[in-house]
Design a protein around this motif. Sequence first.
Motif, PDB file in Angstrom:
ATOM      1  N   ASP A 151       0.818  -1.208   0.000  1.00 53.00           N
ATOM      2  CA  ASP A 151       0.000   0.000   0.000  1.00 53.00           C
ATOM      3  C   ASP A 151       0.854   1.261   0.000  1.00 53.00           C
ATOM      4  O   ASP A 151       0.310   2.369   0.049  1.00 53.00           O
ATOM      5  CB  ASP A 151      -0.933   0.019   1.214  1.00 53.00           C
ATOM      6  N   GLY A 152       2.175   1.110  -0.013  1.00 52.29           N
ATOM      7  CA  GLY A 152       3.052   2.268  -0.123  1.00 52.29           C
ATOM      8  C   GLY A 152       3.596   2.791   1.181  1.00 52.29           C
ATOM      9  O   GLY A 152       4.208   3.862   1.200  1.00 52.29           O
ATOM     10  N   ALA A 153       3.377   2.097   2.294  1.00 55.46           N
ATOM     11  CA  ALA A 153       3.875   2.575   3.583  1.00 55.46           C
ATOM     12  C   ALA A 153       5.358   2.292   3.728  1.00 55.46           C
ATOM     13  O   ALA A 153       5.888   1.361   3.122  1.00 55.46           O
ATOM     14  CB  ALA A 153       3.102   1.923   4.726  1.00 55.46           C
ATOM     15  N   ARG A 154       6.027   3.093   4.529  1.00 64.57           N
ATOM     16  CA  ARG A 154       7.409   2.831   4.920  1.00 64.57           C
ATOM     17  C   ARG A 154       7.361   2.072   6.245  1.00 64.57           C
ATOM     18  O   ARG A 154       6.845   2.584   7.226  1.00 64.57           O
ATOM     19  CB  ARG A 154       8.194   4.134   5.063  1.00 64.57           C
ATOM     20  N   VAL A 155       7.889   0.871   6.258  1.00 66.21           N
ATOM     21  CA  VAL A 155       7.718  -0.024   7.398  1.00 66.21           C
ATOM     22  C   VAL A 155       9.079  -0.401   7.982  1.00 66.21           C
ATOM     23  O   VAL A 155      10.013  -0.713   7.241  1.00 66.21           O
ATOM     24  CB  VAL A 155       6.964  -1.303   6.988  1.00 66.21           C
ATOM     25  N   SER A 156       9.172  -0.372   9.296  1.00 66.97           N
ATOM     26  CA  SER A 156      10.357  -0.869   9.995  1.00 66.97           C
ATOM     27  C   SER A 156       9.900  -1.726  11.162  1.00 66.97           C
ATOM     28  O   SER A 156       8.777  -1.598  11.651  1.00 66.97           O
ATOM     29  CB  SER A 156      11.238   0.283  10.490  1.00 66.97           C
ATOM     30  N   VAL A 157      10.768  -2.622  11.595  1.00 69.49           N
ATOM     31  CA  VAL A 157      10.470  -3.511  12.718  1.00 69.49           C
ATOM     32  C   VAL A 157      11.363  -3.126  13.883  1.00 69.49           C
ATOM     33  O   VAL A 157      12.568  -2.961  13.718  1.00 69.49           O
ATOM     34  CB  VAL A 157      10.711  -4.983  12.331  1.00 69.49           C
ATOM     35  N   GLU A 158      10.764  -2.971  15.047  1.00 74.48           N
ATOM     36  CA  GLU A 158      11.508  -2.554  16.236  1.00 74.48           C
ATOM     37  C   GLU A 158      11.223  -3.513  17.387  1.00 74.48           C
ATOM     38  O   GLU A 158      10.208  -4.222  17.384  1.00 74.48           O
ATOM     39  CB  GLU A 158      11.122  -1.127  16.639  1.00 74.48           C
ATOM     40  N   ASN A 159      12.117  -3.520  18.352  1.00 77.01           N
ATOM     41  CA  ASN A 159      11.893  -4.302  19.566  1.00 77.01           C
ATOM     42  C   ASN A 159      11.098  -3.477  20.569  1.00 77.01           C
ATOM     43  O   ASN A 159      11.410  -2.311  20.811  1.00 77.01           O
ATOM     44  CB  ASN A 159      13.221  -4.720  20.194  1.00 77.01           C
ATOM     45  N   GLY A 160      10.086  -4.096  21.130  1.00 75.17           N
ATOM     46  CA  GLY A 160       9.299  -3.446  22.165  1.00 75.17           C
ATOM     47  C   GLY A 160       9.228  -4.328  23.388  1.00 75.17           C
ATOM     48  O   GLY A 160       9.844  -5.402  23.438  1.00 75.17           O
ATOM     49  N   PRO A 161       8.464  -3.943  24.389  1.00 76.83           N
ATOM     50  CA  PRO A 161       8.366  -4.728  25.626  1.00 76.83           C
ATOM     51  C   PRO A 161       7.899  -6.155  25.410  1.00 76.83           C
ATOM     52  O   PRO A 161       8.308  -7.058  26.134  1.00 76.83           O
ATOM     53  CB  PRO A 161       7.352  -3.930  26.457  1.00 76.83           C
ATOM     54  N   TRP A 162       7.024  -6.390  24.416  1.00 75.94           N
ATOM     55  CA  TRP A 162       6.507  -7.736  24.155  1.00 75.94           C
ATOM     56  C   TRP A 162       7.183  -8.387  22.944  1.00 75.94           C
ATOM     57  O   TRP A 162       6.685  -9.359  22.413  1.00 75.94           O
ATOM     58  CB  TRP A 162       4.996  -7.678  23.943  1.00 75.94           C
ATOM     59  N   GLY A 163       8.282  -7.824  22.486  1.00 69.91           N
ATOM     60  CA  GLY A 163       8.948  -8.362  21.307  1.00 69.91           C
ATOM     61  C   GLY A 163       8.818  -7.410  20.128  1.00 69.91           C
ATOM     62  O   GLY A 163       8.863  -6.185  20.278  1.00 69.91           O
ATOM     63  N   ARG A 164       8.629  -7.970  18.948  1.00 68.86           N
ATOM     64  CA  ARG A 164       8.627  -7.154  17.735  1.00 68.86           C
ATOM     65  C   ARG A 164       7.397  -6.265  17.631  1.00 68.86           C
ATOM     66  O   ARG A 164       6.284  -6.654  18.009  1.00 68.86           O
ATOM     67  CB  ARG A 164       8.740  -8.047  16.488  1.00 68.86           C
ATOM     68  N   GLU A 165       7.629  -5.062  17.131  1.00 73.69           N
ATOM     69  CA  GLU A 165       6.569  -4.100  16.849  1.00 73.69           C
ATOM     70  C   GLU A 165       6.800  -3.541  15.446  1.00 73.69           C
ATOM     71  O   GLU A 165       7.937  -3.456  14.981  1.00 73.69           O
ATOM     72  CB  GLU A 165       6.567  -2.948  17.863  1.00 73.69           C
TER      73      GLU A 165
END
Length: 295
Positions: A151-165
């Motif tokens: 859909d054209g979004a810029r997406v990144s994966v980060e670590n959060g308190p429960w794991g990946r966000e």
Amino acid sequence: MFGKRKKSSSQYADDGYDEADDYNEADDYDAAEYAPADDYDYDDAPTDERSYAGVDFDADTPQGQPGPYDYEDVAELLENVSEQRLDLGSVLLPVPPGGQLQVEMTPDGQPQAVHLATEHGRITVAAYAAPKSEGQWRLVAADLAESLRKDGARVSVENGPWGRELLAITEGADLRFIGVDGYRWMLRLVAAGPSGAANDGSPLVRAARATLSETVVRRGEDPLPVREPLPVVLPQQLSEQLAAAHQQQVEAQQQAMSAQATAAQTGPPSVLPPRMPEGPRRGADGSAMQQLGLN
């Protein structure tokens, strides 16, 4: 605030989950106009290990771990804090300070989604049926990242308190997706706000994580297909108010349609041609102007 959960994370399931059908929370932000994703790569490095740094929760909780909690594990404790949570059937949510409830309805007047509107953005929490063993959110996150990029979004994966966000940057809003695997359920939170609002450590994200850490999921015992949304049930008073408002809206639409149909049957109103000014009236003793002594 509650005791630890009885079921360990090792009991949870690894199964497919087609997230594309559930990406309705972001529809308000016009997915067709998302920004290009060239400068963001899907980094699979983040793990699913939990580290609760940055999450506000009751430090007296056994083992110092916040929720979300399974209803069966905390049902007795809920009696003392029931007024502090909004009971929506499948989920019991704490409402953040200053938060306002927004209910999204289906065309037939049934509750479809519940949002918590805050001064920093909107928080949406939804629960889904899931298998017993772990891995559900990991698969969901991968599918969701792919759908967002398409859909054209810029997406990144980060670590959060429960794991990946997932952090998705769009032209209309910034979105952060947080997921947690539970016993036969998966919980997903979406925090949406203006540019920068979904960054790690922002007021919106802090409020979202605090909400998630005190959420309770009522899965029930009924067998449900994987990825089936758990039903949303509104409190009776709120349900009656929304039902009345929906009925008024339906009646107003019906009256408008009836008026349009009547107008179509009768045709446009007749219009008389403009009346030409008359000349001065003539009487036995001359014109009207002459009779008034004005001529």
